[in-house]
Scaffold this active site. Structure first.
Site, short mmCIF file in Angstrom:
data_model
loop_
_atom_site.label_atom_id
_atom_site.label_comp_id
_atom_site.label_asym_id
_atom_site.label_seq_id
_atom_site.Cartn_x
_atom_site.Cartn_y
_atom_site.Cartn_z
N ARG A 260 0.83 -1.21 0.00
CA ARG A 260 0.00 0.00 0.00
C ARG A 260 0.86 1.26 0.00
O ARG A 260 0.54 2.24 -0.68
CB ARG A 260 -0.93 -0.01 1.22
CG ARG A 260 -1.95 1.14 1.22
CD ARG A 260 -2.88 1.04 2.42
NE ARG A 260 -3.67 -0.19 2.38
CZ ARG A 260 -4.46 -0.60 3.36
NH1 ARG A 260 -4.55 0.11 4.48
NH2 ARG A 260 -5.15 -1.71 3.25
N HIS B 70 0.56 4.23 -2.83
CA HIS B 70 0.29 5.63 -2.48
C HIS B 70 1.46 6.54 -2.85
O HIS B 70 1.27 7.72 -3.10
CB HIS B 70 -0.04 5.75 -1.00
CG HIS B 70 -1.43 5.31 -0.65
ND1 HIS B 70 -2.31 6.10 0.06
CD2 HIS B 70 -2.10 4.17 -0.95
CE1 HIS B 70 -3.46 5.45 0.20
NE2 HIS B 70 -3.35 4.28 -0.39
N ASN C 78 -4.29 9.06 3.52
CA ASN C 78 -3.10 8.46 4.12
C ASN C 78 -3.10 8.41 5.63
O ASN C 78 -2.54 7.48 6.23
CB ASN C 78 -1.85 9.22 3.67
CG ASN C 78 -1.58 9.08 2.17
OD1 ASN C 78 -2.11 8.19 1.51
ND2 ASN C 78 -0.76 9.97 1.64
N HIS D 7 -5.94 -6.00 -3.20
CA HIS D 7 -6.82 -6.12 -2.05
C HIS D 7 -7.13 -7.57 -1.71
O HIS D 7 -7.97 -7.84 -0.85
CB HIS D 7 -8.12 -5.35 -2.28
CG HIS D 7 -7.97 -3.89 -2.07
ND1 HIS D 7 -9.00 -2.98 -2.29
CD2 HIS D 7 -6.91 -3.14 -1.66
CE1 HIS D 7 -8.56 -1.75 -2.03
NE2 HIS D 7 -7.30 -1.84 -1.65
#
Length: 338
Positions: free
Chosen positions: A70, A74, A102, A200
């Protein structure tokens, strides 16, 4: 307007939007100056070091794989993969860690700190934090059963961050069109969108991010089967409707939460995606191409693994042009060099 014509009109609007978006945004991606042998002479042990450190982190907690993956996502969605997400706030620089997508979502910064410390011990001032994060994300996937891919290297660490751009990262309750638009704006295709969403298959989400889904159309999309009703009841126990419990967590993929596989897509077929943004890939009236891809990856895990690898390289190749001009190799991933 007759109800039976509405899905067709929405579909036509969707195709027109995709055609327009594709025409104005795909040019944003360019071939970065990255190579597979970038550290072959300057730090030949870097891949081995990072793999060993990720193995240690996974022994401590298998959830660390999702945390690192992740972080990489990001990072790349803001200014390209330049390590900007790792920067702490200081008086002269506002970082990305406190941006809305975040602040309660990103963890694992200490993992990258530990890897960086080990790499610096062996190869001081050579390997960028951006490259470390990209390699660590690949190893994280591999260590929980996912595919391997070669990682092009040579990124520089940015001396800046963008709090504003960090607030445009796709959100859990976003609709299909805005999600696809955000991927396309980076030069990532609809296929990349569906494949990368397969990340995911590991990881957890906070109640705050899936409350709208489970008290919204979860029961409708899942058809109210006995198994889905049991799952929905569990989720509601974890995440009360009246507020509170925002920090309670649930796995994206409750069947195999610590294994990188294609189970995520089976859940979408069953209407049991945890987030609205997940289920939209299959259940939205506009999910023309994305629905077919979800079905393909649910039926063919090898096809998912192959495309995920391709899409991860493509995302990892999103670079910050400024970092190649005035970027650096940070001594500490949290701060620019003095």
């Amino acid at each position: 307007m007759a109800a039976q014509f509405r899905p067709r009109i929405l579909a036509m609007q969707f195709l027109a939007a995709i055609a327009f978006i594709s025409g104005i945004t795909r040019s944003g991606a360019s071939d970065p100056p990255l190579t597979l042998d970038y550290y072959a002479s300057s730090c030949p042990s870097v891949l081995k070091i990072i793999r060993e450190e990720m193995e240690r982190e996974m022994l401590l907690d298998p959830r660390n794989a999702a945390l690192v993956l992740r972080l990489h996502f990001h990072d790349c969605f803001v200014q390209g993969c330049d390590g900007s997400v790792l920067l702490d706030d200081i008086f002269t620089l506002r970082g990305e860690k406190t941006a809305s997508p975040n602040i309660n979502s990103l963890k694992g910064f200490e993992i990258i700190d530990r890897i960086k410390s080990r790499v610096e011990f062996g190869c001081p001032g050579i390997v960028s934090c951006a490259d470390i994060l990209t390699i660590a994300a690949r190893d994280a996937v591999l260590l929980v059963g996912g595919p391997y891919w070669d990682v092009p290297l040579g990124r520089k660490d940015s001396r800046s961050a963008s709090y504003e751009l960090a607030n445009t990262i796709p959100t859990p309750n976003e609709g299909l069109i805005p999600i696809i638009y955000k991927f396309l704006s980076l030069g990532l295709s609809v296929t990349d969108t569906v494949a990368l969403s397969g990340a995911h298959t590991i990881g957890m989400a906070r109640c705050e991010y899936f409350r709208a889904r489970i008290y919204g159309d979860y029961e409708l999309t899942s058809g109210g089967s006995p198994s889905s009703e049991v799952r929905l009841s569990q989720l509601k126990s974890t995440c009360p409707a009246a507020g509170g419990g925002d920090n309670n967590i649930a796995p994206f993929d409750y069947e195999t939460p610590y294994t990188f596989d294609n189970s995520y897509y089976h859940l979408l077929l069953n209407g049991e995606g945890l987030l609205d943004s997940d289920q939209e890939l299959y259940s939205s009236l506009l999910a023309l191409q994305t629905r077919k891809l979800v079905e393909q990856y649910a039926l063919d895990p090898a096809a998912f693994f192959q495309q995920f690898s391709i899409s991860m390289v493509k995302m990892g190749n999103l670079t910050n042009p400024d970092s190649f001009v005035d970027g650096e190799v940070r001594k500490c991933c949290r701060f620019v060099n003095a």
